[in-house]
Design a protein around this motif. Sequence first.
Motif, short mmCIF file in Angstrom:
data_model
loop_
_atom_site.label_atom_id
_atom_site.label_comp_id
_atom_site.label_asym_id
_atom_site.label_seq_id
_atom_site.Cartn_x
_atom_site.Cartn_y
_atom_site.Cartn_z
N GLY B 716 -20.92 -8.93 0.49
CA GLY B 716 -20.03 -8.99 0.57
C GLY B 716 -18.87 -8.91 1.91
N ASP B 717 -20.32 -8.71 3.12
CA ASP B 717 -19.78 -9.09 4.79
C ASP B 717 -19.45 -10.44 4.38
N THR B 718 -18.01 -10.75 5.86
CA THR B 718 -17.08 -12.10 5.88
C THR B 718 -18.39 -12.80 6.97
N SER B 759 -21.35 -17.37 -5.23
CA SER B 759 -22.07 -16.85 -4.30
C SER B 759 -21.90 -16.72 -2.39
N LEU B 760 -20.94 -18.14 -2.51
CA LEU B 760 -19.88 -18.32 -1.13
C LEU B 760 -18.87 -18.63 -1.93
N GLU B 761 -17.75 -18.07 -0.81
CA GLU B 761 -16.32 -18.79 -0.50
C GLU B 761 -16.30 -19.14 1.11
N ILE B 762 -15.78 -20.12 0.85
CA ILE B 762 -15.79 -20.77 2.77
C ILE B 762 -14.36 -21.12 2.76
N THR B 763 -13.69 -20.89 3.21
CA THR B 763 -12.26 -21.33 4.18
C THR B 763 -12.22 -21.86 5.34
N GLY B 764 -11.37 -22.85 5.63
CA GLY B 764 -11.44 -23.35 6.96
C GLY B 764 -10.15 -22.66 7.63
N VAL B 782 -14.62 -19.29 7.97
CA VAL B 782 -15.14 -18.22 6.55
C VAL B 782 -15.89 -17.87 6.10
N VAL B 783 -17.04 -17.58 5.88
CA VAL B 783 -17.60 -17.73 3.98
C VAL B 783 -17.57 -16.16 4.52
N HIS B 784 -17.89 -16.22 3.06
CA HIS B 784 -17.83 -15.15 2.12
C HIS B 784 -19.20 -15.03 1.38
N LEU B 785 -19.98 -14.23 1.66
CA LEU B 785 -20.53 -14.04 1.38
C LEU B 785 -20.46 -13.72 0.03
N GLY B 786 -21.26 -13.88 -1.37
CA GLY B 786 -21.09 -13.08 -2.46
C GLY B 786 -22.81 -12.66 -3.50
N GLN B 787 -23.70 -13.59 -2.78
CA GLN B 787 -24.66 -13.42 -3.47
C GLN B 787 -26.54 -13.10 -2.01
N ARG B 873 -5.98 11.87 24.89
CA ARG B 873 -6.59 12.32 23.41
C ARG B 873 -6.49 10.98 22.51
N LEU B 874 -7.92 10.49 22.11
CA LEU B 874 -8.28 9.12 21.70
C LEU B 874 -8.68 9.47 20.13
N SER B 875 -8.72 8.16 19.67
CA SER B 875 -9.02 8.82 18.50
C SER B 875 -9.42 7.15 18.24
N LEU B 876 -10.71 7.87 17.87
CA LEU B 876 -12.11 6.59 16.82
C LEU B 876 -11.61 6.23 15.42
N ILE B 877 -11.51 4.73 15.37
CA ILE B 877 -11.30 4.80 13.26
C ILE B 877 -12.21 4.15 12.96
N VAL B 878 -12.89 4.53 12.19
CA VAL B 878 -13.65 3.71 11.63
C VAL B 878 -13.35 3.68 10.03
N GLU B 879 -13.99 2.15 9.56
CA GLU B 879 -13.81 1.53 8.68
C GLU B 879 -14.89 0.66 7.47
N ASN B 880 -15.20 1.55 6.85
CA ASN B 880 -16.19 0.80 6.01
C ASN B 880 -15.63 -0.47 5.14
N GLN B 881 -16.23 -1.13 5.23
CA GLN B 881 -15.78 -2.74 4.99
C GLN B 881 -16.83 -2.98 3.82
N GLY B 882 -17.97 -2.53 4.24
CA GLY B 882 -19.01 -3.27 3.42
C GLY B 882 -19.14 -2.98 1.92
N GLY B 883 -20.13 -2.62 0.95
CA GLY B 883 -20.07 -2.43 -0.21
C GLY B 883 -20.76 -1.04 -0.30
N ARG B 884 -21.29 -0.75 -0.09
CA ARG B 884 -21.42 0.60 -0.05
C ARG B 884 -21.55 2.21 0.78
N PRO B 885 -21.83 2.82 0.66
CA PRO B 885 -20.95 4.37 1.27
C PRO B 885 -22.74 4.13 2.40
#
Lengths: 159, 1314
Positions: B716-718, B759-764, B782-787, B873-885
């Motif tokens: 699921g990562d890129t 399993s893989l998607e590759i775009t240039g 950019v490689v999208h990992l599917g497996q 005053r700052l804000s830290l923005i945290v985003e979950n881009q993975g496939g699990r919590p």
Amino acid sequence: MNSPQFGRLYFVIIGHRDQPLFEFEALKQEENLSIPREDYRHLCQFVAHAALDAVEANLTGPTGTQMFFKNIDRFNEWSVSAFVTTSQIKFLLLHPVRDESQSALRKEEADIIRNFFFAVYEHFIKLMLNPFYELDSEITSRGFREKVHQSVKKHLLNL
Amino acid sequence: MAQSPISPKEVVQDCFPPRIACLWSEDAEEICRKNNLSVLQLLLPFCRPNAEMISSDLTNRRFYMKNFSLHLSTVEHAVPPNPTIARNLFHDAVAEAVDTFKPEEAAQLEVPLRDGTLIVSATTPWFDAFRDEYMRHFPICDYECIRDFLGCIFVVSTAVLDPITKAKALIEQQVQQQANQKYPRWFGPNILKFFIVLEDLSASTDESRVRGESAMHYFTSTYGEHNCWLLKINSRSPKDELDPWTTFTPFSRRRAGKVEADDAIVENGGDEGDGQGDGAVDDGPADHPLATRKSSQKSPSKVTEVVEIGKLLGQEDGERIRECLVAFTTKCLIPYAERQIRILNELIISKKGIHRTLVNATKKIFGPSGPPKPAQRASSTSNLSQVVYAGEAVELQNRKAGDLSFMFQLYDQAFQFFQSARRDYSADQAWNYYAAASEMCGLSAFLSPTAGFSSVNAKGFPIQYFEAAIKSYSDVSKTSPQSVRAIILATEVCKALHLYAEAAAFFKNRSPEDFDLLYGLFLEQAGHCFLRLPQAQSPRRFAFQMIFAGFRYFKAAQRKLGIFVYQLALKVLDGRGWIVAEDHIRLNIIRHCMTLRMFQESMPHFVSLLTGAQRQVPTQQVLILRDFIACHSILCGDEPVQQLCLPVIKMQNIRTVLGRPGEVDSHVVEVIDEEWLNLEEKMLETKGRSSHVFRHQQIVYSDRTDNRNRPQASVGDTVTIEVPMRNPIGVAILISSVRLEYEFHSKPAHTPPADGRASLEITGDPTELRLAPLETAPLTFVVHLGQSGALLITGMSYVLSVPPAESEAALRIPCRQKFAIQGARLNQSKQEKMSVLHGPDHRLDITVLPARGRLIAKWENFPRGVLSGQVVRLSLIVENQGGRPVDHLSIAASLPDVLVFLHSPKADNVVTLQIPSGSIEPGKKVTIIAVFVAPPVPGSYCLKTLLYYETAVSGDEKEKAAHRHQVWRMQHSFEVLPGLTIRGSLLPSVASRDEVIVNLQIAHVNEIQLQAIPLKLIEILSVNGHWRIDNLADQDSGDGAILTAEETFLTLLGRRVSEKLDDLSAFPVPAELDTSDMNFIKAARNLAGYISGNPAKPTRDPNAICLRLLWKVTLTSDGKPTNVYGLRFITFTVEQADAGGVACWDLRNPLLPQVVPDIAEILARPSNDPFTTSFLNLPVSAEETSNFDVIDWKVELPADEATLPRHLSVIVPLVVQLTCNVHVGSELADAADVLVSVELRTAVKCFPVGSRRQSVLLRQGAVTRLRFDYCFTASGTYNMAEFVFVKAVCSVIPELKVAKLQKPSDNQMLLRIG
């Protein structure tokens, strides 16, 4: 092939694998550049490379202990003088041939070239002492080029 | 010079065979025609009789002749062709030899080079071909008789009624020819005549047999019994299986064949140059008329024609012809020659008596003796070359006798004759004759059996004969063919004697001329001579000669030969860095290969030309590229090019980033330094995740990172892969259809990819890239990992195209390049240090793990420039881009007190972040509020924050703990600008032991950014509940604003309270608080618990007075005022010795203030404290490091306090008293003068009037006073130390060579204006 012009000088330092480590071409100030330099560059390299055989023949002969060899080879109007350091690095200088009539100058010429070679040799030794310079690698030091340029100006422009 | 299949002796002998003319009648021709042969062709193969021949000299010594041959030709053919035709023949011969030359089959010569061995072919068949051809078409000249016809063979047949008449007619024809025509030349008036009567057995009758016998009878009786032969041919019966003509070998098959070719050319399709002759011209030596079988198989179209050759000739016929020629040679020709030599010798001896003595006497008296001097010859060349002797001249007798002796291999005798001829010619100054005789002298000496010259005794060989010959020839005519022949023969002799240096000199001696082929051949041979020098093989000279030879060959349109020799030269020069020379060679090879359509040969040269540095001009590079593409498409079709590195991929700079391309550029930390490793290690320790081998996690893999470990991505990562490429050539190139090539092994094997994704998607990105000349640009994949599994990226393929020039089609070519990255150099063990070893580099070898959570975090509003102590005053923005919590978020920062997370527990610098829902689900974003408090000391800072998280584990799922936790790094640089400084002192109160008086000195020190902007003080806050503070100042402190370079003094009363206050005590500085500041005042109270200010003195210490100064600046940007808030803190410790409650204030000197330095000064001081060490790189000004004062100075304040009239200003006279105080200890110091300059500064509320600067020279111990007037526009207390600058320059004290600011003793000189 066109014959080279008078007044052109070509100096090269050659390493143990016969590879050029440093090349320097000098023109006299008054010379105009009507003929493109590119035409001569490969010819210079050919002449210098071929002269290596003559240098080595001299090294194995009775004159093998000498460092300076004057006019060891000749091509058209060019004469080749050589200098071999104790570590067997070779300096070659291509310079115009003098006429026979200027024999007095010719004797002087040998001294001029010898002095030039020793001046460059001194710079070269300093370069070799530099721990960042690897033996037999191409010399890219700008300071060295500058010094050779000064030596050419000092010694050879009267040649 | 190169080897040759024929030995030099044979070469020389073959050059000078006895020449016999051949005349025949039409009826004889008719009989031979049945075999498709002419009479001459019938005889030619048998011109080299194998039988032993014996000749005897004048003393009747007998010599066996070896390698003896006859030269038969028709009368017409003896006339040499005109030079143009001859040159074409030479070209053809050379081209033909080159075409049939197979380098792999040829003998090879190995020459040692500096590194390796040069292997060249030892033979040059084209030179041999040229030499043979040149000798054959050598023009007839007057200086020699050796090429004259000795005799004539007359061929008649029995097919006609009267062969005798026919023979008589032929004789008449010969006599006419000799009498009337210049060519051919005959040896003498009385030539040898030989008659052959042909009898056709296939058509013979009794009648013809009788005719033959009668003719034979006639010839025998008239001309002698040895001067005629009855030759029976055409005896072959159809049943005769044996083919007699295949077994015969002509002495030179090619030469015999070429006769036909020449016949055709010379005679232009004459009587015998019919279809047969033309065929020979077209197909070269394979089509020798007698070499039937081979060619019949080769060309079916000629089968009928070719098979007919010799169809009536049987083995017996061959034997008969041979027998005939042997009989002619032994019984007729040799006795004739011996007879002629005797006659000539007698003539010479008889004339010697008178002639010699006369001439010699004259010469001795008047002329010079010995060989002539070069200078003499050179000066008188023009008239001297005119000497020509008549055909039967007496002077030629020696020469003739020599020639005859030479032809019949009586070399010693020939040498004697030539030697005396040479002397005669020298005396007569007939230089051409002299040269020819010298040449023959040399050859005779070489061939002489008694001298027996070989490579052993080569030093004794009289090489000067050749030198003299070549010199004489050249003096007469620069381009004479004689000199060419002399050079060829001389070098052959040198070769036999191994005198290669001399041979090279002969070859190179030839002055330039227009005959390029000859010149090229000579230069090439000279080069081969250099390879064979016995003492010093000279491969580099060889290369040089090859270049020149190639140049000549190209000029002579012998392209194939030119390419061949250029390649030889390249073998010597290649890979040694003579780049200009190398490129010159390669360019020429390519150019001529393209002309000859030899594409395969040119391929290797393209690559080195195209990927080299900027050595060619762009237009040439385009041409080379165009040629390359054309070449490649012809050779390989549409297959991608593998060997072309264009554009150059900077393999070492390839980057692998575990993330999407857009989000990762600026925030991603590439270089993991020691500080990061410490942070991560500490974080893992705190989290209980540390193992004995600490291995840090990376997001980016590049040439600046440690790539010994494989990148770990999860499903699921890129992954982003950046491939930088450079265009090395001078024209723009475009690459398109870019594809990444990879190998993917799924793990576990054959698992279908989750949720149906590939399993893989590759775009240039971009799919097309245009590179300007010499430009470097990255290409992103950019490689999208599917497996899960292992992904190895191996290379890339693309289509390379060059934008078309006007009216030209665009060039497109598919290419493929492999990635090969060299790992870091190893430097651990001794072996690694001694040699150059490289470790593995795994940045393109990605391990794909099962799905995990993946956080991307970034700061919002992170400031780049702040005032010291500013609060943001700052804000830290945290985003979950993975496939699990993910959960268990923690954060650690490199600067501990800069970031404050409210309501988050902090332990050991690691803050555990509180997430509202406990975990972050995939695709969710969470914002975490933090407060940024700028460090108090100005300077550049880098804040590194490490975010730690774990993939949430649900239920009893067991996963490898090692892969559960991950980190995310954030790095920000910011600049802290100076704002307020605060310093203070503590005074014991006289009133109570529990009371202290706190003096605060607050200065506005930012003179650049806030030059005209006031800093406003809001409130002083005591954050320690044990102390209550009150304002002691009675006067109104205004609105609390301080301008640049101003100071404010505050006096507070601190009172210890027995019970800890719930509310923090504070008092506002201005009279009235702005309502807009209330929020900040509230926030500052919240922050109070989180920032200790000085870690050494915690706020909970009851003896510490911890004060906060809240301030604000109103900045105007775009016409809108913005409030910037900040706080400074200062902490005092109240000394209290005994526990019994007895105060021990030192009351004896109650006025001695306890100076507490500003926090900034503490931080500037180096210590082992981890907090302060991070500021060690801050610049420390020179003023602070040196405490060297030579001038004591003070301002003498006016006795009475000046009061300020309302709305006016007051001018106060100030006297600055200077005392010179040089304590150096050297004698010179006494005599030294110190130049002191005093300068008054301008501030907003005060400025100097009159002179602003005064200088004075002071000696040791001298005291002087300088008077200034200073104007004040507002009442208050001024510290004059801030406004008066005293600088000293002293030549003696090295530290004072430059002006040094002198400070007053306590840095305080207060002046009060009422």
